[in-house]
Design a protein around this motif. Structure first.
Motif, PDB file in Angstrom:
ATOM      1  N   LYS A 165       0.834  -1.205   0.000  1.00  0.00           N
ATOM      2  CA  LYS A 165       0.000   0.000   0.000  1.00  0.00           C
ATOM      3  C   LYS A 165       0.868   1.253   0.000  1.00  0.00           C
ATOM      4  O   LYS A 165       0.634   2.191  -0.773  1.00  0.00           O
ATOM      5  CB  LYS A 165      -0.923  -0.011   1.219  1.00  0.00           C
ATOM      6  CG  LYS A 165      -1.820   1.207   1.313  1.00  0.00           C
ATOM      7  CD  LYS A 165      -2.697   1.148   2.554  1.00  0.00           C
ATOM      8  CE  LYS A 165      -3.519   2.420   2.679  1.00  0.00           C
ATOM      9  NZ  LYS A 165      -4.301   2.433   3.922  1.00  0.00           N
TER      10      LYS A 165
ATOM     11  N   THR B 153       2.622   1.631  -3.344  1.00  0.00           N
ATOM     12  CA  THR B 153       1.649   2.025  -4.363  1.00  0.00           C
ATOM     13  C   THR B 153       1.336   3.513  -4.257  1.00  0.00           C
ATOM     14  O   THR B 153       1.241   4.212  -5.277  1.00  0.00           O
ATOM     15  CB  THR B 153       0.364   1.188  -4.242  1.00  0.00           C
ATOM     16  OG1 THR B 153       0.712  -0.187  -4.432  1.00  0.00           O
ATOM     17  CG2 THR B 153      -0.670   1.598  -5.278  1.00  0.00           C
ATOM     18  N   GLN B 154       1.198   4.018  -3.040  1.00  0.00           N
ATOM     19  CA  GLN B 154       0.957   5.446  -2.858  1.00  0.00           C
ATOM     20  C   GLN B 154       2.141   6.265  -3.364  1.00  0.00           C
ATOM     21  O   GLN B 154       1.949   7.318  -3.982  1.00  0.00           O
ATOM     22  CB  GLN B 154       0.670   5.757  -1.383  1.00  0.00           C
ATOM     23  CG  GLN B 154      -0.678   5.239  -0.938  1.00  0.00           C
ATOM     24  CD  GLN B 154      -0.893   5.328   0.570  1.00  0.00           C
ATOM     25  OE1 GLN B 154       0.055   5.327   1.350  1.00  0.00           O
ATOM     26  NE2 GLN B 154      -2.152   5.386   0.973  1.00  0.00           N
TER      27      GLN B 154
ATOM     28  N   VAL C 216       4.269   5.328  -5.776  1.00  0.00           N
ATOM     29  CA  VAL C 216       4.251   5.223  -7.239  1.00  0.00           C
ATOM     30  C   VAL C 216       3.166   6.124  -7.825  1.00  0.00           C
ATOM     31  O   VAL C 216       3.393   6.836  -8.806  1.00  0.00           O
ATOM     32  CB  VAL C 216       4.042   3.755  -7.692  1.00  0.00           C
ATOM     33  CG1 VAL C 216       3.737   3.668  -9.170  1.00  0.00           C
ATOM     34  CG2 VAL C 216       5.259   2.920  -7.339  1.00  0.00           C
ATOM     35  N   ASN C 217       1.985   6.100  -7.213  1.00  0.00           N
ATOM     36  CA  ASN C 217       0.883   6.919  -7.721  1.00  0.00           C
ATOM     37  C   ASN C 217       1.149   8.409  -7.574  1.00  0.00           C
ATOM     38  O   ASN C 217       0.606   9.212  -8.328  1.00  0.00           O
ATOM     39  CB  ASN C 217      -0.427   6.557  -7.019  1.00  0.00           C
ATOM     40  CG  ASN C 217      -0.919   5.181  -7.428  1.00  0.00           C
ATOM     41  OD1 ASN C 217      -0.486   4.621  -8.428  1.00  0.00           O
ATOM     42  ND2 ASN C 217      -1.811   4.626  -6.628  1.00  0.00           N
ATOM     43  N   GLY C 218       1.998   8.797  -6.617  1.00  0.00           N
ATOM     44  CA  GLY C 218       2.296  10.208  -6.393  1.00  0.00           C
ATOM     45  C   GLY C 218       3.515  10.701  -7.138  1.00  0.00           C
ATOM     46  O   GLY C 218       3.902  11.860  -7.000  1.00  0.00           O
ATOM     47  N   SER C 219       4.148   9.829  -7.906  1.00  0.00           N
ATOM     48  CA  SER C 219       5.348  10.237  -8.645  1.00  0.00           C
ATOM     49  C   SER C 219       5.352   9.575 -10.021  1.00  0.00           C
ATOM     50  O   SER C 219       4.406   8.907 -10.406  1.00  0.00           O
ATOM     51  CB  SER C 219       6.603   9.851  -7.854  1.00  0.00           C
ATOM     52  OG  SER C 219       6.684   8.449  -7.701  1.00  0.00           O
TER      53      SER C 219
ATOM     54  N   LEU D  36       6.811   7.016 -13.068  1.00  0.00           N
ATOM     55  CA  LEU D  36       7.330   5.659 -13.163  1.00  0.00           C
ATOM     56  C   LEU D  36       8.839   5.667 -13.389  1.00  0.00           C
ATOM     57  O   LEU D  36       9.536   4.742 -12.984  1.00  0.00           O
ATOM     58  CB  LEU D  36       6.638   4.891 -14.287  1.00  0.00           C
ATOM     59  CG  LEU D  36       5.139   4.645 -14.092  1.00  0.00           C
ATOM     60  CD1 LEU D  36       4.555   3.919 -15.297  1.00  0.00           C
ATOM     61  CD2 LEU D  36       4.876   3.857 -12.825  1.00  0.00           C
TER      62      LEU D  36
ATOM     63  N   GLN E 258       7.170  -2.355  -4.360  1.00  0.00           N
ATOM     64  CA  GLN E 258       5.782  -2.750  -4.590  1.00  0.00           C
ATOM     65  C   GLN E 258       5.714  -4.201  -5.080  1.00  0.00           C
ATOM     66  O   GLN E 258       4.921  -5.004  -4.582  1.00  0.00           O
ATOM     67  CB  GLN E 258       5.147  -1.802  -5.604  1.00  0.00           C
ATOM     68  CG  GLN E 258       3.688  -2.066  -5.877  1.00  0.00           C
ATOM     69  CD  GLN E 258       3.162  -1.201  -7.009  1.00  0.00           C
ATOM     70  OE1 GLN E 258       3.840  -0.989  -8.011  1.00  0.00           O
ATOM     71  NE2 GLN E 258       1.946  -0.696  -6.842  1.00  0.00           N
TER      72      GLN E 258
END
Length: 154
Positions: free
Chosen positions: A85, A88-89, A91-94, A96, A113
């Motif tokens: 989790k 993932t947060q 990755v989603n905030g930055s 790839l 992740q």
């Protein structure tokens, strides 16, 4: 010699062998049985893992899947899911791809992740936390609860 793991279907639990009237030589009458005691999340669990424990453990305890002997293995599941989790947060905030010493490189959070996902899935299977793994686990159904064919036919 390389250990390739167990093959074939999981063995039938001893309690089911007895219920189904299996031959005595096929019943392990010396199978270790975990003690019946309160099951609690270890105090050294992270806050995120404690939250996951509080969400998942009650149902597993009720079904007899999580016992006193399984606490450490189940905490690995909870910690892995908490890491997944968190990664993932990130990755989603930055992006790839991120700037590294030699130019653009894959975001390191993707590796964290992926490792957390592998750990979670490996251990989660032992507790029937995915649909395909759950079908292979047999537990006692509490009075008043419907399962299996009764649930489908009602």
């Amino acid at each position: 010699m390389v250990d390739v793991g167990k093959r074939g279907p999981a063995p039938k639990p001893t309690s089911l062998r007895i219920l189904h009237g299996d031959r005595n030589d096929r019943i392990n009458d010396t199978e270790p049985v975990p003690p019946t005691q309160d099951i609690a999340c270890p105090d050294w669990a992270s806050d995120a893992a404690q939250s996951i424990w509080d969400r998942l453990a009650p149902g597993l305890i009720e079904r007899g899947v999580l016992t006193a002997w399984d606490v450490d293995a189940f905490l690995v599941v909870c910690e892995a899911l908490a890491r997944y989790k968190s990664a993932t947060q990130l990755v989603n905030g930055s992006a790839l791809l991120v700037q590294g010493g030699s130019g653009l490189m894959k975001n390191p959070a993707l590796q964290v992740q992926a490792e957390a996902e592998r750990t979670f899935l490996q251990f989660a299977a032992r507790f029937g936390l995915t649909p395909s793994d759950r079908q292979g686990i047999k537990t006692e159904v509490a009075d008043g609860a419907t399962g299996g064919a009764e649930r489908l036919l009602s």
